[in-house]
Design a protein around this motif. Structure first.
Motif, mmCIF file in Angstrom:
data_model
loop_
_atom_site.group_PDB
_atom_site.id
_atom_site.type_symbol
_atom_site.label_atom_id
_atom_site.label_comp_id
_atom_site.label_asym_id
_atom_site.label_seq_id
_atom_site.Cartn_x
_atom_site.Cartn_y
_atom_site.Cartn_z
ATOM 1 N N ARG A 79 -66.481 55.937 113.959
ATOM 2 C CA ARG A 79 -67.330 56.069 115.147
ATOM 3 C C ARG A 79 -66.986 57.388 115.826
ATOM 4 N NH1 ARG A 79 -69.769 51.309 116.540
ATOM 5 N NH2 ARG A 79 -68.989 49.470 115.471
ATOM 6 N N ILE A 80 -68.008 58.055 116.323
ATOM 7 C CA ILE A 80 -67.819 59.279 117.096
ATOM 8 C C ILE A 80 -68.504 59.070 118.432
ATOM 9 C CG2 ILE A 80 -68.332 61.744 117.250
ATOM 10 C CD1 ILE A 80 -68.038 61.895 114.254
ATOM 11 N N GLU A 81 -67.729 59.299 119.497
ATOM 12 C CA GLU A 81 -68.217 59.055 120.854
ATOM 13 C C GLU A 81 -68.818 57.658 120.979
ATOM 14 O OE1 GLU A 81 -67.823 60.864 123.639
ATOM 15 O OE2 GLU A 81 -66.679 62.355 122.529
ATOM 16 N N GLY A 82 -68.178 56.679 120.329
ATOM 17 C CA GLY A 82 -68.606 55.299 120.410
ATOM 18 C C GLY A 82 -69.772 54.933 119.514
ATOM 19 N N GLN A 83 -70.378 55.902 118.861
ATOM 20 C CA GLN A 83 -71.546 55.688 117.997
ATOM 21 C C GLN A 83 -71.085 55.512 116.555
ATOM 22 O OE1 GLN A 83 -74.948 55.591 118.756
ATOM 23 N NE2 GLN A 83 -75.254 55.129 116.609
ATOM 24 N N LYS A 84 -71.461 54.386 115.922
ATOM 25 C CA LYS A 84 -71.114 54.197 114.516
ATOM 26 C C LYS A 84 -71.835 55.261 113.703
ATOM 27 C CE LYS A 84 -71.389 51.012 110.654
ATOM 28 N NZ LYS A 84 -71.838 49.708 110.188
ATOM 29 N N VAL A 85 -71.053 56.054 112.981
ATOM 30 C CA VAL A 85 -71.617 57.173 112.245
ATOM 31 C C VAL A 85 -71.733 56.859 110.762
ATOM 32 C CG1 VAL A 85 -71.331 59.609 111.695
ATOM 33 C CG2 VAL A 85 -70.715 58.792 113.939
ATOM 34 N N ASN A 129 -67.768 72.873 123.164
ATOM 35 C CA ASN A 129 -66.414 73.176 122.709
ATOM 36 C C ASN A 129 -65.392 72.154 123.209
ATOM 37 O OD1 ASN A 129 -66.470 73.931 125.351
ATOM 38 N ND2 ASN A 129 -65.576 75.949 125.055
ATOM 39 N N GLN A 130 -65.855 71.122 123.914
ATOM 40 C CA GLN A 130 -64.920 70.091 124.355
ATOM 41 C C GLN A 130 -64.622 69.127 123.209
ATOM 42 O OE1 GLN A 130 -67.189 68.550 127.639
ATOM 43 N NE2 GLN A 130 -67.819 66.729 126.518
ATOM 44 N N PRO A 131 -63.450 68.528 123.214
ATOM 45 C CA PRO A 131 -63.098 67.598 122.128
ATOM 46 C C PRO A 131 -64.039 66.399 122.084
ATOM 47 C CG PRO A 131 -61.170 68.145 123.453
ATOM 48 C CD PRO A 131 -62.362 68.697 124.167
ATOM 49 N N ILE A 132 -64.242 65.878 120.883
ATOM 50 C CA ILE A 132 -65.104 64.727 120.657
ATOM 51 C C ILE A 132 -64.211 63.572 120.212
ATOM 52 C CG2 ILE A 132 -66.993 63.839 119.240
ATOM 53 C CD1 ILE A 132 -67.876 66.799 118.943
ATOM 54 N N LEU A 176 -56.423 48.156 110.566
ATOM 55 C CA LEU A 176 -55.881 49.036 111.592
ATOM 56 C C LEU A 176 -57.000 49.854 112.204
ATOM 57 C CD1 LEU A 176 -55.480 52.280 110.531
ATOM 58 C CD2 LEU A 176 -54.211 50.989 108.867
ATOM 59 N N GLU A 177 -56.723 50.371 113.373
ATOM 60 C CA GLU A 177 -57.657 51.274 114.035
ATOM 61 C C GLU A 177 -56.874 52.485 114.520
ATOM 62 O OE1 GLU A 177 -60.976 51.556 117.611
ATOM 63 O OE2 GLU A 177 -59.787 49.748 117.412
ATOM 64 N N ARG A 178 -57.415 53.647 114.261
ATOM 65 C CA ARG A 178 -56.826 54.888 114.743
ATOM 66 C C ARG A 178 -57.880 55.625 115.565
ATOM 67 N NH1 ARG A 178 -52.923 52.548 113.544
ATOM 68 N NH2 ARG A 178 -51.357 53.092 112.037
ATOM 69 N N THR A 179 -57.437 56.270 116.624
ATOM 70 C CA THR A 179 -58.351 57.034 117.467
ATOM 71 C C THR A 179 -57.799 58.443 117.636
ATOM 72 O OG1 THR A 179 -57.240 56.292 119.477
ATOM 73 C CG2 THR A 179 -59.123 54.994 118.740
ATOM 74 N N GLY A 180 -58.667 59.358 117.988
ATOM 75 C CA GLY A 180 -58.250 60.731 118.202
ATOM 76 C C GLY A 180 -59.407 61.582 118.656
#
Length: 157
Positions: free
Chosen positions: A72-78, A122-125, A144-148
């Motif tokens: 997921r990117i910005e909460g959106q399943k990609v 240019n802000q982090p996503i 597991l879940e990893r975030t970053g």
């Protein structure tokens, strides 16, 4: 009648002892996200590459049957995907695994819309990665879940 009781007791003890011997000292592998990149694509759907480092803290090899993952990117399943035919991870060793995926059309459009609506490109996503590992010999998969955070390549800003 006493034979039935004896057979039932023996079967129950056999079952309990086999469960106890499955993996009494098995430690879950440690998984680190080493990279999460947006890779160039000739399509409207963005492509991604995710690098994982899997560390085996056990005294036996880990034979992976497969991985299932969702990003997921910005909460959106990609995208989501699976990987099989993975190399064993040696006892007290580590291995690098590269996962790839391409956003589906709707997920790609939603992500593109969200990125374009951001004030600064240019802000982090933010991203999250959910991984389910099936290991031979274990009845229950490890999840597991990893975030970053990731940043867009310069050519996309």
């Amino acid at each position: 009648m006493p034979y039935r009781y004896l057979i039932f007791t023996f079967a129950a003890l056999l079952f309990l002892s086999s469960c106890a011997n499955l993996s009494p000292t098995f430690d879950d592998p440690e998984i680190k996200v080493t990279s999460f990149k947006l890779v160039p694509s000739n399509s409207i759907n963005p492509k991604f590459e995710i690098g994982l480092n899997v560390i085996n803290p056990n005294n036996t090899n880990i034979n992976l049957q497969g991985l299932a993952y969702t990003a997921r990117i910005e909460g959106q399943k990609v995208f989501s995907g699976v990987a099989s035919e993975l190399s064993p991870i040696k006892a007290y060793g580590s291995a690098d695994i590269t996962l790839g995926g391409q956003a589906d059309l709707l997920g790609g459009l939603a992500l593109l819309n969200k990125l374009l609506s951001m004030e600064k490109l240019n802000q982090p996503i933010n991203y999250s990665l959910n991984v389910k590992m099936n290991i031979k010999g274990l009845l229950i998969p490890i999840t597991l879940e990893r975030t970053g955070e990731l940043t867009l390549p310069n050519q996309l800003r």
